[in-house]
Write a protein that holds these residues in place. Structure first.
Motif, PDB file in Angstrom:
ATOM      1  N   GLN A 239     -49.761   1.784  11.312  1.00  0.00           N
ATOM      2  CA  GLN A 239     -49.483   0.748  12.323  1.00  0.00           C
ATOM      3  C   GLN A 239     -49.319   1.338  13.728  1.00  0.00           C
ATOM      4  N   SER A 240     -49.687   2.606  13.893  1.00  0.00           N
ATOM      5  CA  SER A 240     -49.537   3.229  15.224  1.00  0.00           C
ATOM      6  C   SER A 240     -50.331   2.420  16.247  1.00  0.00           C
ATOM      7  N   LYS A 241     -49.781   2.345  17.464  1.00  0.00           N
ATOM      8  CA  LYS A 241     -50.417   1.508  18.497  1.00  0.00           C
ATOM      9  C   LYS A 241     -51.393   2.281  19.388  1.00  0.00           C
ATOM     10  N   PHE A 242     -51.323   3.632  19.352  1.00  0.00           N
ATOM     11  CA  PHE A 242     -52.161   4.389  20.290  1.00  0.00           C
ATOM     12  C   PHE A 242     -53.632   4.308  19.882  1.00  0.00           C
ATOM     13  N   THR A 243     -54.503   4.754  20.776  1.00  0.00           N
ATOM     14  CA  THR A 243     -55.938   4.777  20.469  1.00  0.00           C
ATOM     15  C   THR A 243     -56.397   6.233  20.300  1.00  0.00           C
ATOM     16  N   ASN A 244     -57.565   6.406  19.660  1.00  0.00           N
ATOM     17  CA  ASN A 244     -57.993   7.749  19.256  1.00  0.00           C
ATOM     18  C   ASN A 244     -58.250   8.684  20.437  1.00  0.00           C
ATOM     19  N   LYS A 245     -58.774   8.132  21.520  1.00  0.00           N
ATOM     20  CA  LYS A 245     -59.110   9.003  22.663  1.00  0.00           C
ATOM     21  C   LYS A 245     -57.827   9.691  23.181  1.00  0.00           C
ATOM     22  N   GLU A 246     -56.770   8.889  23.291  1.00  0.00           N
ATOM     23  CA  GLU A 246     -55.510   9.425  23.826  1.00  0.00           C
ATOM     24  C   GLU A 246     -54.845  10.358  22.802  1.00  0.00           C
ATOM     25  N   PHE A 247     -55.014  10.019  21.511  1.00  0.00           N
ATOM     26  CA  PHE A 247     -54.463  10.847  20.434  1.00  0.00           C
ATOM     27  C   PHE A 247     -55.130  12.226  20.479  1.00  0.00           C
ATOM     28  N   ARG A 248     -56.422  12.215  20.653  1.00  0.00           N
ATOM     29  CA  ARG A 248     -57.178  13.476  20.692  1.00  0.00           C
ATOM     30  C   ARG A 248     -56.723  14.359  21.864  1.00  0.00           C
ATOM     31  N   GLU A 249     -56.415  13.728  22.986  1.00  0.00           N
ATOM     32  CA  GLU A 249     -55.951  14.524  24.148  1.00  0.00           C
ATOM     33  C   GLU A 249     -54.695  15.319  23.799  1.00  0.00           C
ATOM     34  N   LEU A 250     -53.841  14.704  22.989  1.00  0.00           N
ATOM     35  CA  LEU A 250     -52.622  15.433  22.579  1.00  0.00           C
ATOM     36  C   LEU A 250     -52.984  16.628  21.706  1.00  0.00           C
ATOM     37  N   TRP A 251     -53.850  16.390  20.719  1.00  0.00           N
ATOM     38  CA  TRP A 251     -54.253  17.499  19.839  1.00  0.00           C
ATOM     39  C   TRP A 251     -54.885  18.631  20.649  1.00  0.00           C
ATOM     40  N   GLU A 252     -55.675  18.239  21.654  1.00  0.00           N
ATOM     41  CA  GLU A 252     -56.418  19.254  22.410  1.00  0.00           C
ATOM     42  C   GLU A 252     -55.511  20.173  23.232  1.00  0.00           C
ATOM     43  N   LEU A 253     -54.250  19.807  23.340  1.00  0.00           N
ATOM     44  CA  LEU A 253     -53.324  20.694  24.055  1.00  0.00           C
ATOM     45  C   LEU A 253     -53.110  22.011  23.313  1.00  0.00           C
ATOM     46  N   GLU A 254     -53.635  22.083  22.082  1.00  0.00           N
ATOM     47  CA  GLU A 254     -53.485  23.344  21.321  1.00  0.00           C
ATOM     48  C   GLU A 254     -54.108  24.514  22.074  1.00  0.00           C
ATOM     49  N   LYS A 255     -55.057  24.208  22.959  1.00  0.00           N
ATOM     50  CA  LYS A 255     -55.670  25.339  23.686  1.00  0.00           C
ATOM     51  C   LYS A 255     -54.663  26.026  24.613  1.00  0.00           C
ATOM     52  N   PHE A 256     -53.516  25.353  24.836  1.00  0.00           N
ATOM     53  CA  PHE A 256     -52.436  25.979  25.616  1.00  0.00           C
ATOM     54  C   PHE A 256     -51.297  26.442  24.691  1.00  0.00           C
ATOM     55  N   GLY A 257     -51.553  26.417  23.373  1.00  0.00           N
ATOM     56  CA  GLY A 257     -50.516  26.820  22.423  1.00  0.00           C
ATOM     57  C   GLY A 257     -49.524  25.718  22.099  1.00  0.00           C
ATOM     58  N   ILE A 258     -49.920  24.455  22.356  1.00  0.00           N
ATOM     59  CA  ILE A 258     -49.034  23.306  22.056  1.00  0.00           C
ATOM     60  C   ILE A 258     -49.607  22.594  20.831  1.00  0.00           C
ATOM     61  N   PHE A 259     -48.812  22.503  19.771  1.00  0.00           N
ATOM     62  CA  PHE A 259     -49.343  21.976  18.509  1.00  0.00           C
ATOM     63  C   PHE A 259     -48.681  20.651  18.123  1.00  0.00           C
ATOM     64  N   GLY A 260     -49.389  19.926  17.249  1.00  0.00           N
ATOM     65  CA  GLY A 260     -48.884  18.616  16.834  1.00  0.00           C
ATOM     66  C   GLY A 260     -48.583  18.561  15.356  1.00  0.00           C
ATOM     67  N   ASN A 261     -47.764  17.580  14.972  1.00  0.00           N
ATOM     68  CA  ASN A 261     -47.423  17.408  13.562  1.00  0.00           C
ATOM     69  C   ASN A 261     -47.141  15.928  13.312  1.00  0.00           C
ATOM     70  N   ILE A 262     -47.384  15.491  12.075  1.00  0.00           N
ATOM     71  CA  ILE A 262     -47.142  14.081  11.729  1.00  0.00           C
ATOM     72  C   ILE A 262     -46.265  14.027  10.498  1.00  0.00           C
ATOM     73  N   GLU A 263     -45.093  13.459  10.644  1.00  0.00           N
ATOM     74  CA  GLU A 263     -44.149  13.356   9.529  1.00  0.00           C
ATOM     75  C   GLU A 263     -44.243  11.952   8.940  1.00  0.00           C
ATOM     76  N   SER A 264     -45.000  11.816   7.862  1.00  0.00           N
ATOM     77  CA  SER A 264     -45.116  10.497   7.229  1.00  0.00           C
ATOM     78  C   SER A 264     -45.724  10.680   5.847  1.00  0.00           C
ATOM     79  N   ASN A 265     -45.073  10.128   4.825  1.00  0.00           N
ATOM     80  CA  ASN A 265     -45.625  10.199   3.475  1.00  0.00           C
ATOM     81  C   ASN A 265     -46.925   9.413   3.403  1.00  0.00           C
ATOM     82  N   GLU A 266     -46.940   8.292   4.119  1.00  0.00           N
ATOM     83  CA  GLU A 266     -48.165   7.479   4.111  1.00  0.00           C
ATOM     84  C   GLU A 266     -49.334   8.304   4.660  1.00  0.00           C
TER      85      GLU A 266
END
Ligand SMILES: Cc1cc2nc3c(=O)[nH]c(=O)nc-3n(C[C@H](O)[C@H](O)[C@H](O)COP(=O)(O)OP(=O)(O)OC[C@H]3O[C@@H](n4cnc5c(N)ncnc54)[C@H](O)[C@@H]3O)c2cc1C
Ligand SMILES: NC(=O)c1ccc[n+]([C@@H]2O[C@H](COP(=O)([O-])OP(=O)(O)OC[C@H]3O[C@@H](n4cnc5c(N)ncnc54)[C@H](OP(=O)(O)O)[C@@H]3O)[C@@H](O)[C@H]2O)c1
Length: 511
Positions: A239-266
């Motif tokens: 049910q997340s409200k964000f869109t994929n383009k903006e989600f991808r921008e967050l993931w792409e921050l890994e090039k600066f050593g910033i990583f993402g994680n998702i805590e959800s059993n679903e």
């Protein structure tokens, strides 16, 4: 012929007001009735959230402003002469935004020029309410408004985008940013993602120094050494409200050593489905892309299967990440907890939820809670529409944060359209949609106005000008001058512009 000229006033110069004007002008030929348009704007400069909302690292989104600039230059040609005058009147508020949840931090009474709505109504054949959503949705839990370090998304975005009411606000200026390392953001729409990106990457010069972000805000933000941004959703991953383009921008921050994680059993179950190629028919194209993206970015770089996700090798391994952003799902905020000694933010306690088959949030049979220690909290629940003073008297029905309307025609409490009154953009739908949606909807409203124009009574008694005495208004020519100065001021720093941060500093340049 002149007596037939219709007077149209548009309240608000954001994308909806200006796209409504644009379409009226472009399609004027279809009804062949001459008209004048006045666009009223409370700030001395135009463009609403295109200037004060859109993230500074998304300059391409502001291209709509180029369309509006050429409209002001060419409206006569574009309309085949039917639009006889197009005027921008800045630094003038219409009515009053009944902003009852602004926690007294925004000086709503500072407006020198205020035109009562009934006065404007008496002088115009058509009014279009396009004044956007100027309030905050709230959790309504204790300590939400009073705690230093707790902000709404609208306040925060206005601050870093240099919006005049917020750019120097003491809640931001007096806050000790050097204490901030753990950030919480409640809500997971695109604004929450903008905020997460700005905050977690605040130290990366190459991302921000050549944008039009407020210099003062950037300097303060840089005092914070942020290590984690937790993004809380009351429902689950699907049910997340964000869109994929903006989600991808967050993931792409890994090039600066910033990583993402998702805590959800679903989420974990869905990823298993994708890995095992089971139940994938349950997921649409957008969700499949979202799952693929998350799975790939959560794998070590060398184990990724698609080259789309292998563009930039991160400088450190995921396990060595010093900065992370993380989604926490199924959590509803219950209390904001403050330190006993100085009242500063200490933590936020959430109840853990389950989501019913209808998508509604339910509390578990045996409610459990979880508490996160945080130094900064932003509630990113969406912007809230507010009625204008004078609506009741005019019979305008305002409900659930927006003006009731049928295809842009403003309704009374019985659901019947009111002659000559229209609404477009966020104030017509309660704060939903990107600029492309806002444009489409505004075009439809303009089509409706043009269809009604021949049958709208042109009252000869209508005055063509308002009688309020106005001081220090700004015109489009003034804006062109301000625009040029801002752009020139940005050049030495490689920025597209360096924004004026106060109304006074703008007005100093207006003759
Ligand atoms: C933080 C944020 C980021 C966004 N990023 C993107 C993005 O990247 N891409 C995208 O496509 N969309 C984005 N959007 C959505 C986009 O900004 C909206 O679709 C659009 O701005 C809505 O336009 P509007 O004209 O209805 O409202 P607004 O843009 O809010 O314009 C309303 C105008 O009315 C003026 N006004 C208010 N009250 C009065 C009054 N009483 N009298 C006179 N003037 C008044 C305001 O000052 C303002 O200029 C973003 C939205 C937000 C909040
Ligand atoms: N780059 C872009 O294109 C861009 C950038 C910014 C904004 N925008 C657009 O602007 C619009 C507004 O964005 P937004 O992020 O402000 O709003 P939004 O998309 O409506 O998201 C609001 C979030 O707040 C949550 N929420 C609301 N009330 C809550 C409560 N009481 N408790 C807990 N959570 C609550 C919502 O959860 P529920 O889902 O459970 O209600 C949702 O996750 C959207 O259309 C967006 O796409 C676009």
């Amino acid at each position: 012929m002149n007596s037939l000229v219709r007077n149209i006033s548009i309240i608000g110069s954001g994308p909806s007001g200006l796209y409504t004007a644009y379409h009226l002008i472009k399609k004027a030929n279809t009804v062949k009735i001459p008209f004048n348009i006045k666009v009223w704007e409370k700030f001395p400069v135009p463009f609403g959230l295109s200037r004060f909302g859109v993230a500074p690292d998304h300059p391409e989104v502001k291209n709509c402003e180029l369309t509006f600039e050429s409209m002001f230059k060419e409206y006569k040609e574009l309309s085949n002469g039917y639009c006889q005058n197009l005027e921008f009147i800045g630094n003038t508020i219409i009515g009053n935004n009944n902003n009852n949840n602004n926690n007294n931090s925004e000086p709503i009474n500072r407006f020198e020029n205020r035109i009562p709505l009934n006065e404007l109504h008496d002088s115009q054949d058509v009014i279009v309410f396009s004044y956007g959503c100027n309030g905050d949705k709230r959790l309504n839990i204790p300590n939400e408004k009073s705690t230093p370090g707790v902000f709404t998304s609208r306040q925060f975005v206005n601050w870093y985008n240099g919006q005049f009411d917020m750019s120097m606000n003491e809640k931001f200026m007096n806050f000790d940013w050097s204490r901030v390392s753990r950030v919480g953001i409640i809500g997971n729409g695109n604004v929450a993602l903008d905020l997460s990106r700005v905050l977690i990457s605040n130290q990366i010069d190459s991302l921000w120094s050549n944008t039009d972000i407020s210099n003062i805000a950037l300097k303060k933000l840089r005092e914070a050494h942020i290590e984690s941004v937790q993004i809380f959703g009351r429902r689950d991953f699907s049910q997340s409200k964000f869109t994929n383009k903006e989600f991808r921008e967050l993931w792409e921050l890994e090039k600066f050593g910033i990583f993402g994680n998702i805590e959800s059993n679903e989420f974990r179950t869905m990823i298993q489905d994708v890995n095992n190629k089971t139940k994938t028919n349950n997921y649409d194209r957008v969700m499949m892309r979202r799952l693929e993206m998350s799975r790939e970015y959560m794998l070590p770089f060398d184990q990724r299967t698609k080259k789309n996700y292998k563009k930039f090798k991160p400088p450190v391994e995921r396990n060595d990440a010093r900065k992370i952003w993380e989604f926490q799902y199924l959590k509803s905020p219950q209390s904001i907890n403050v330190c006993d000694d100085d009242g500063s933010l200490k933590s936020v306690t959430f109840t853990e939820n389950i989501v019913g088959s209808n998508g509604n949030v339910n509390v578990q049979n045996k409610p459990t809670t979880v508490t996160y220690d945080l130094d900064l909290l932003i509630t990113s629940l969406g912007y809230k529409g507010e009625p204008l003073e004078g609506f009741k008297e005019m019979g305008v029905h305002f409900e659930n944060g927006h003006i009731k309307n049928i295809k842009g025609r403003v309704c009374n409490p019985d659901g019947l359209p009111l002659n000559g009154l229209y609404t477009s953009g966020w104030i017509s739908n309660g704060g939903r949609g990107i600029i492309a949606n806002t444009m489409q909807e505004s075009f439809q409203v303009a089509d409706q106005i043009l269809a009604d124009l021949p049958i709208l009574p042109k009252t000869s008694s209508k005055e063509t000008t308002v009688s309020s005495i106005l001081h220090n208004t700004t015109s489009w020519k003034d804006w062109e001058k301000i625009n040029q100065i801002e752009m020139n001021n940005g050049v030495p720093y490689g920025k597209p512009r360096s924004k004026f941060l106060t109304v006074d500093s703008v007005m100093k340049h207006i003759e």
